[in-house]
Design an enzyme around this catalytic site. Structure first.
Site, mmCIF file in Angstrom:
data_model
loop_
_atom_site.group_PDB
_atom_site.id
_atom_site.type_symbol
_atom_site.label_atom_id
_atom_site.label_comp_id
_atom_site.label_asym_id
_atom_site.label_seq_id
_atom_site.Cartn_x
_atom_site.Cartn_y
_atom_site.Cartn_z
ATOM 1 N N ASP A 92 0.833 -1.199 0.000
ATOM 2 C CA ASP A 92 0.000 0.000 0.000
ATOM 3 C C ASP A 92 0.873 1.257 0.000
ATOM 4 O O ASP A 92 1.876 1.328 0.726
ATOM 5 C CB ASP A 92 -0.915 0.025 1.229
ATOM 6 C CG ASP A 92 -1.862 -1.165 1.251
ATOM 7 O OD1 ASP A 92 -2.364 -1.523 0.172
ATOM 8 O OD2 ASP A 92 -2.080 -1.721 2.336
ATOM 9 N N ASP A 143 0.388 5.371 0.430
ATOM 10 C CA ASP A 143 -0.483 6.499 0.741
ATOM 11 C C ASP A 143 0.209 7.805 0.377
ATOM 12 O O ASP A 143 1.445 7.927 0.461
ATOM 13 C CB ASP A 143 -0.842 6.506 2.226
ATOM 14 C CG ASP A 143 -1.646 5.275 2.624
ATOM 15 O OD1 ASP A 143 -2.283 4.678 1.734
ATOM 16 O OD2 ASP A 143 -1.615 4.907 3.812
ATOM 17 N N ASP A 199 0.512 9.319 13.966
ATOM 18 C CA ASP A 199 0.588 8.546 15.204
ATOM 19 C C ASP A 199 2.014 8.330 15.699
ATOM 20 O O ASP A 199 2.391 8.789 16.773
ATOM 21 C CB ASP A 199 -0.163 7.213 15.054
ATOM 22 C CG ASP A 199 0.177 6.470 13.767
ATOM 23 O OD1 ASP A 199 1.163 6.836 13.097
ATOM 24 O OD2 ASP A 199 -0.548 5.509 13.430
#
EC number: 2.7.7.19
Length: 456
Positions: free
Chosen positions: A77, A79, A153
């Site tokens: 993935d 992003d 985070d």
């Protein structure tokens, strides 16, 4: 492969490059100082990065993709973060859809491949909707890249790869933590967990998946705040469940979730079974789960397919048996109690992790086949063998036999049956009473016989 390893080692050995950016903590690592190469980034992600950049927007690869590339891994993935709003992104891409209420995102669709594009977030307390416990319910306040980095985070996820000059931007000392192989929360850990309790699951998942240590301050509040996961929508936790246990480190993740007091929030019924007063039964339940997770990790390592329904069936097997026993004590026969319990256990679990219907049907098939597998004779054996869920049910039986020796003989029979040729299979079925038998005529109903005579 060796060239990648060498470049990663060179990057880990190189000193961080300080810049004179607007933040004293900002570091910009030039292309020759890091190991990321465009050939390791998906073609679709590059298309999005370049189109945003060519349209005059800031365009960065961000988060796990950057982190994993720096570690020499091959992320699936990618992003992207940008100063373009979701609506502006949609204007550039016809294959775009805007999703999310809590965080509005742009998803660029390339067939099954989805590139997620997020607009830089700002830290603006007045415009962020939060629940009483502190969880962020809605946040669509946009800012610049430095504000966005602080909102992320973990420090190792606040790394940005700039498509313009191929440099890496580090705003939170993430590169230092990556070199230490340490997972550290940005900001006050307790506050960040309250904002989004799922971060507690991510701490465990990333630490296990990437073999990272967890910084003590980041770990400390986890056990105390585990109850906050009850606020998270069950539908959201289905994806987290998949990421936790189907990423190749499921066995270690399971052990750490239990150690940190998080497993109960995901599987309360299973957690109770693992703490059952009957120690032998609890150990058998634990062994079944560990065997299944080890098997899943092996399949992922060898690039074999895995089905999240199979593992869910394993997790809920002992609660199913306990529910069945409870219904039997109320007067239900075993079969009725078993099938009623399937619905009961799945419904109860879906209050914590929402199980999509197509997976719930697979789970039911795997469970119900456990009652059919012992009937291995004649046409019933062939009917079982030809069932579309036979292989999953057989694999489930094999796992049960590893922790429960009573199932070993049956598992061995089905293993032998699959490996045998046609003649050997016929002999096996005859030995189990599956040979041809003379059909017994049913006695005719005397009343029907008399009625027939009267008609004639």
């Amino acid at each position: 492969m060796s060239s990648i390893i060498k470049s990663v080692k060179r990057w880990f050995a190189s000193p961080a490059v300080e810049s004179s950016g607007s933040s004293n903590r900002t570091q910009i690592i030039s292309r020759d100082q890091h190991s990321i190469s465009r050939k390791d980034i998906s073609e679709n992600a590059l298309k999005v990065l370049y189109r945003l950049s060519n349209a005059g927007y800031e365009s960065f690869l961000v988060g796990g993709g950057v982190r994993d590339l720096l570690l020499g891994l091959h992320p699936k993935d990618f992003d992207i973060a940008t100063n373009a709003t979701p609506e502006q992104v949609k204007e550039l891409f016809r294959n775009c859809r805007i999703v999310g209420r809590r965080f509005r995102l742009a998803h660029i669709l390339f067939g099954r491949d989805v590139i997620e594009v997020a607009t830089f977030r700002a830290h603006c307390d007045d415009n962020i909707q939060q629940a009483k416990e502190g969880m962020i319910l809605r946040d669509n306040v946009y800012g610049d890249i430095e504000e966005d980095a602080i909102r992320r985070d973990f420090t190792i996820n606040a790394l940005y790869y700039n498509i313009k000059d191929f440099s890496v931007y580090d705003y939170c000392d993430g590169l230092s933590d990556l070199r230490k192989r340490q997972l550290r929360m940005i900001g006050d850990p307790e506050t960040r967990y309250r904002e989004d309790p799922v971060r507690m699951l991510r701490v465990v998942r990333l630490a296990c998946k990437l073999d990272l240590s967890i910084e003590p301050k980041t770990l400390k509040p986890v056990s105390e705040l585990s109850y906050l996961l009850e606020q998270v929508p069950a539908a959201r936790l289905w994806e987290e469940y998949r990421k936790l246990f189907l990423a190749g480190a499921g066995k270690l993740t399971f052990e750490k979730l239990r150690e940190y007091g998080l497993f109960h929030a995901l599987f309360p019924a299973t957690d109770r079974s693992l703490k059952h007063d009957d120690t032998a039964q609890a150990q058998q339940t634990e062994q079944l789960i560990l065997d299944a997770l080890e098997n899943t990790d092996t399949r992922i390592a060898t690039e074999q397919t895995v089905n999240p329904a199979f593992l869910m069936a394993v997790m809920l097997w002992q609660p199913l048996l306990e529910s069945t026993e409870a219904l039997q004590q109320k007067g239900n026969n075993f079969n009725d109690a078993f099938f009623k319990s399937m619905a009961r256990v799945l419904n109860a679990q879906s209050q914590h992790i929402s199980i999509p219907r197509r997976y719930a049907l697979v789970i039911r098939d795997i469970w119900s086949m456990q009652l059919r597998l012992p009937a291995h004779h004649g046409k019933k054996a062939w009917s079982i063998f030809e069932h579309p869920r036979f292989r999953a049910a057989y694999d489930f039986l094999l796992l049960r036999s590893q922790s429960d020796p009573r199932q070993l003989e049956l598992a061995n029979w089905w293993t032998k049956f699959q490996d045998a040729d046609a003649n050997a299979r016929r002999q096996m079925l005859q030995q189990t009473g599956g040979g041809k038998k003379r059909r017994r005529r049913k006695p005719r109903n005397p009343k029907r016989q008399q009625a027939s005579k009267n008609r004639h």
